[in-house]
Design a protein around this motif. Structure first.
Motif, PDB file in Angstrom:
ATOM      1  N   ARG A  33      -5.333  20.836  32.998  1.00  0.00           N
ATOM      2  CA  ARG A  33      -4.057  21.513  32.721  1.00  0.00           C
ATOM      3  C   ARG A  33      -3.971  22.761  33.584  1.00  0.00           C
ATOM      4  N   TYR A  34      -2.889  22.914  34.326  1.00  0.00           N
ATOM      5  CA  TYR A  34      -2.755  24.089  35.178  1.00  0.00           C
ATOM      6  C   TYR A  34      -1.722  25.086  34.675  1.00  0.00           C
ATOM      7  N   ARG A  35      -1.042  24.765  33.582  1.00  0.00           N
ATOM      8  CA  ARG A  35      -0.020  25.659  33.050  1.00  0.00           C
ATOM      9  C   ARG A  35       0.027  25.537  31.534  1.00  0.00           C
ATOM     10  N   GLY A  36       0.097  26.660  30.844  1.00  0.00           N
ATOM     11  CA  GLY A  36       0.203  26.620  29.389  1.00  0.00           C
ATOM     12  C   GLY A  36      -1.139  26.834  28.724  1.00  0.00           C
ATOM     13  N   GLY A  37      -1.121  26.857  27.397  1.00  0.00           N
ATOM     14  CA  GLY A  37      -2.339  27.091  26.620  1.00  0.00           C
ATOM     15  C   GLY A  37      -3.144  25.832  26.400  1.00  0.00           C
ATOM     16  N   GLU A  38      -4.141  25.982  25.544  1.00  0.00           N
ATOM     17  CA  GLU A  38      -5.014  24.849  25.212  1.00  0.00           C
ATOM     18  C   GLU A  38      -4.266  23.876  24.301  1.00  0.00           C
ATOM     19  N   ILE A  39      -4.477  22.580  24.531  1.00  0.00           N
ATOM     20  CA  ILE A  39      -3.829  21.538  23.736  1.00  0.00           C
ATOM     21  C   ILE A  39      -4.855  20.477  23.352  1.00  0.00           C
ATOM     22  N   THR A  40      -4.504  19.648  22.384  1.00  0.00           N
ATOM     23  CA  THR A  40      -5.339  18.520  21.985  1.00  0.00           C
ATOM     24  C   THR A  40      -4.757  17.252  22.594  1.00  0.00           C
ATOM     25  N   VAL A  41      -5.616  16.490  23.280  1.00  0.00           N
ATOM     26  CA  VAL A  41      -5.178  15.260  23.947  1.00  0.00           C
ATOM     27  C   VAL A  41      -6.045  14.089  23.505  1.00  0.00           C
ATOM     28  N   LYS A  42      -5.463  12.916  23.564  1.00  0.00           N
ATOM     29  CA  LYS A  42      -6.182  11.663  23.310  1.00  0.00           C
ATOM     30  C   LYS A  42      -6.293  10.979  24.660  1.00  0.00           C
ATOM     31  N   LEU A  43      -7.517  10.659  25.087  1.00  0.00           N
ATOM     32  CA  LEU A  43      -7.740  10.058  26.406  1.00  0.00           C
ATOM     33  C   LEU A  43      -8.309   8.652  26.278  1.00  0.00           C
ATOM     34  N   GLY A  44      -7.933   7.809  27.227  1.00  0.00           N
ATOM     35  CA  GLY A  44      -8.427   6.438  27.250  1.00  0.00           C
ATOM     36  C   GLY A  44      -8.264   5.826  28.624  1.00  0.00           C
ATOM     37  N   TYR A  45      -8.301   4.497  28.668  1.00  0.00           N
ATOM     38  CA  TYR A  45      -8.189   3.800  29.950  1.00  0.00           C
ATOM     39  C   TYR A  45      -7.501   2.453  29.759  1.00  0.00           C
ATOM     40  N   GLN A  46      -6.998   1.918  30.881  1.00  0.00           N
ATOM     41  CA  GLN A  46      -6.442   0.560  30.930  1.00  0.00           C
ATOM     42  C   GLN A  46      -7.065  -0.151  32.125  1.00  0.00           C
ATOM     43  N   ILE A  47      -7.472  -1.384  31.923  1.00  0.00           N
ATOM     44  CA  ILE A  47      -8.004  -2.208  33.005  1.00  0.00           C
ATOM     45  C   ILE A  47      -7.034  -3.357  33.237  1.00  0.00           C
ATOM     46  N   ARG A  48      -6.605  -3.513  34.475  1.00  0.00           N
ATOM     47  CA  ARG A  48      -5.660  -4.571  34.861  1.00  0.00           C
ATOM     48  C   ARG A  48      -6.350  -5.510  35.839  1.00  0.00           C
ATOM     49  N   MET A  49      -6.090  -6.797  35.681  1.00  0.00           N
ATOM     50  CA  MET A  49      -6.634  -7.794  36.596  1.00  0.00           C
ATOM     51  C   MET A  49      -5.709  -7.898  37.812  1.00  0.00           C
ATOM     52  N   LYS A  50      -6.252  -7.779  39.016  1.00  0.00           N
ATOM     53  CA  LYS A  50      -5.438  -7.794  40.242  1.00  0.00           C
ATOM     54  C   LYS A  50      -4.683  -9.102  40.417  1.00  0.00           C
ATOM     55  N   ARG A  51      -5.363 -10.213  40.235  1.00  0.00           N
ATOM     56  CA  ARG A  51      -4.757 -11.529  40.488  1.00  0.00           C
ATOM     57  C   ARG A  51      -3.544 -11.794  39.608  1.00  0.00           C
ATOM     58  N   THR A  52      -3.665 -11.481  38.332  1.00  0.00           N
ATOM     59  CA  THR A  52      -2.614 -11.836  37.381  1.00  0.00           C
ATOM     60  C   THR A  52      -1.707 -10.669  37.010  1.00  0.00           C
ATOM     61  N   GLY A  53      -2.191  -9.443  37.183  1.00  0.00           N
ATOM     62  CA  GLY A  53      -1.414  -8.270  36.777  1.00  0.00           C
ATOM     63  C   GLY A  53      -1.460  -8.002  35.287  1.00  0.00           C
ATOM     64  N   ILE A  54      -2.256  -8.763  34.564  1.00  0.00           N
ATOM     65  CA  ILE A  54      -2.357  -8.626  33.105  1.00  0.00           C
ATOM     66  C   ILE A  54      -3.307  -7.487  32.748  1.00  0.00           C
ATOM     67  N   ILE A  55      -2.895  -6.665  31.773  1.00  0.00           N
ATOM     68  CA  ILE A  55      -3.776  -5.612  31.258  1.00  0.00           C
ATOM     69  C   ILE A  55      -4.836  -6.304  30.402  1.00  0.00           C
ATOM     70  N   ALA A  56      -6.078  -6.284  30.877  1.00  0.00           N
ATOM     71  CA  ALA A  56      -7.157  -6.991  30.206  1.00  0.00           C
ATOM     72  C   ALA A  56      -7.774  -6.171  29.081  1.00  0.00           C
ATOM     73  N   GLU A  57      -7.754  -4.857  29.227  1.00  0.00           N
ATOM     74  CA  GLU A  57      -8.379  -4.015  28.222  1.00  0.00           C
ATOM     75  C   GLU A  57      -7.676  -2.662  28.220  1.00  0.00           C
ATOM     76  N   SER A  58      -7.402  -2.147  27.047  1.00  0.00           N
ATOM     77  CA  SER A  58      -6.774  -0.841  26.901  1.00  0.00           C
ATOM     78  C   SER A  58      -7.375  -0.187  25.665  1.00  0.00           C
ATOM     79  N   LYS A  59      -8.153   0.873  25.878  1.00  0.00           N
ATOM     80  CA  LYS A  59      -8.854   1.500  24.753  1.00  0.00           C
ATOM     81  C   LYS A  59      -8.729   3.012  24.816  1.00  0.00           C
ATOM     82  N   TRP A  60      -8.791   3.630  23.644  1.00  0.00           N
ATOM     83  CA  TRP A  60      -8.862   5.077  23.542  1.00  0.00           C
ATOM     84  C   TRP A  60     -10.330   5.463  23.481  1.00  0.00           C
ATOM     85  N   LEU A  61     -10.691   6.523  24.202  1.00  0.00           N
ATOM     86  CA  LEU A  61     -12.074   7.000  24.202  1.00  0.00           C
ATOM     87  C   LEU A  61     -12.296   8.091  23.162  1.00  0.00           C
TER      88      LEU A  61
END
Length: 130
Positions: A60-88
């Motif tokens: 964060r480059y502007r503003g105060g401290e905040i609470t965020v939820k972070l995760g990831y998405q994995i997409r398969m190149k061939r099909t374009g389908i999101i194979a996995e999407s999880k919150w860490l």
């Protein structure tokens, strides 16, 4: 006639030189994306597409401290389908920074990007090396 042609050529050259000296458009770093007040990024071991520890992080480059939820998405190149999407996890930024890491068994056909939730807004980064 020669004088007019010379003037036109001079103007064209000056315009071309001016355009050539203009600064290049700055692109978002690979695996990153802008949010309202910071950057959301996904980093990887040795360029991605390999098993290893991947990190979703928010700076964060502007503003105060905040609470965020972070995760990831994995997409398969061939099909374009999101194979996995999880919150860490959910974390409050410290000095404007929050991150979570996880070991993932990535393959050559997969692309990964970070995702974040803050309040009712969702953000995603660009895909890393895809």
């Amino acid at each position: 006639m020669k004088r007019q042609l010379g003037t036109v050529c001079t103007v064209i050259i000056l315009v071309a030189c001016t355009l050539g000296m203009a600064p290049a458009r700055i692109q978002d770093p690979d695996g990153c994306g802008k949010t309202d007040r910071g950057w959301l990024c996904m980093s990887s071991p040795a360029g991605g597409h390999r098993p290893g520890v991947y990190k979703a992080h928010y700076a964060r480059y502007r503003g105060g401290e905040i609470t965020v939820k972070l995760g990831y998405q994995i997409r398969m190149k061939r099909t374009g389908i999101i194979a996995e999407s999880k919150w860490l996890g959910t974390k409050k930024t410290r000095n404007g920074y929050a991150a979570f890491s996880k070991r993932l068994p990535m393959g050559n056909d997969a692309c990964i990007r970070a995702k974040m939730k803050h309040g009712s807004k969702y953000y995603i980064s660009k895909y890393l090396d895809c």
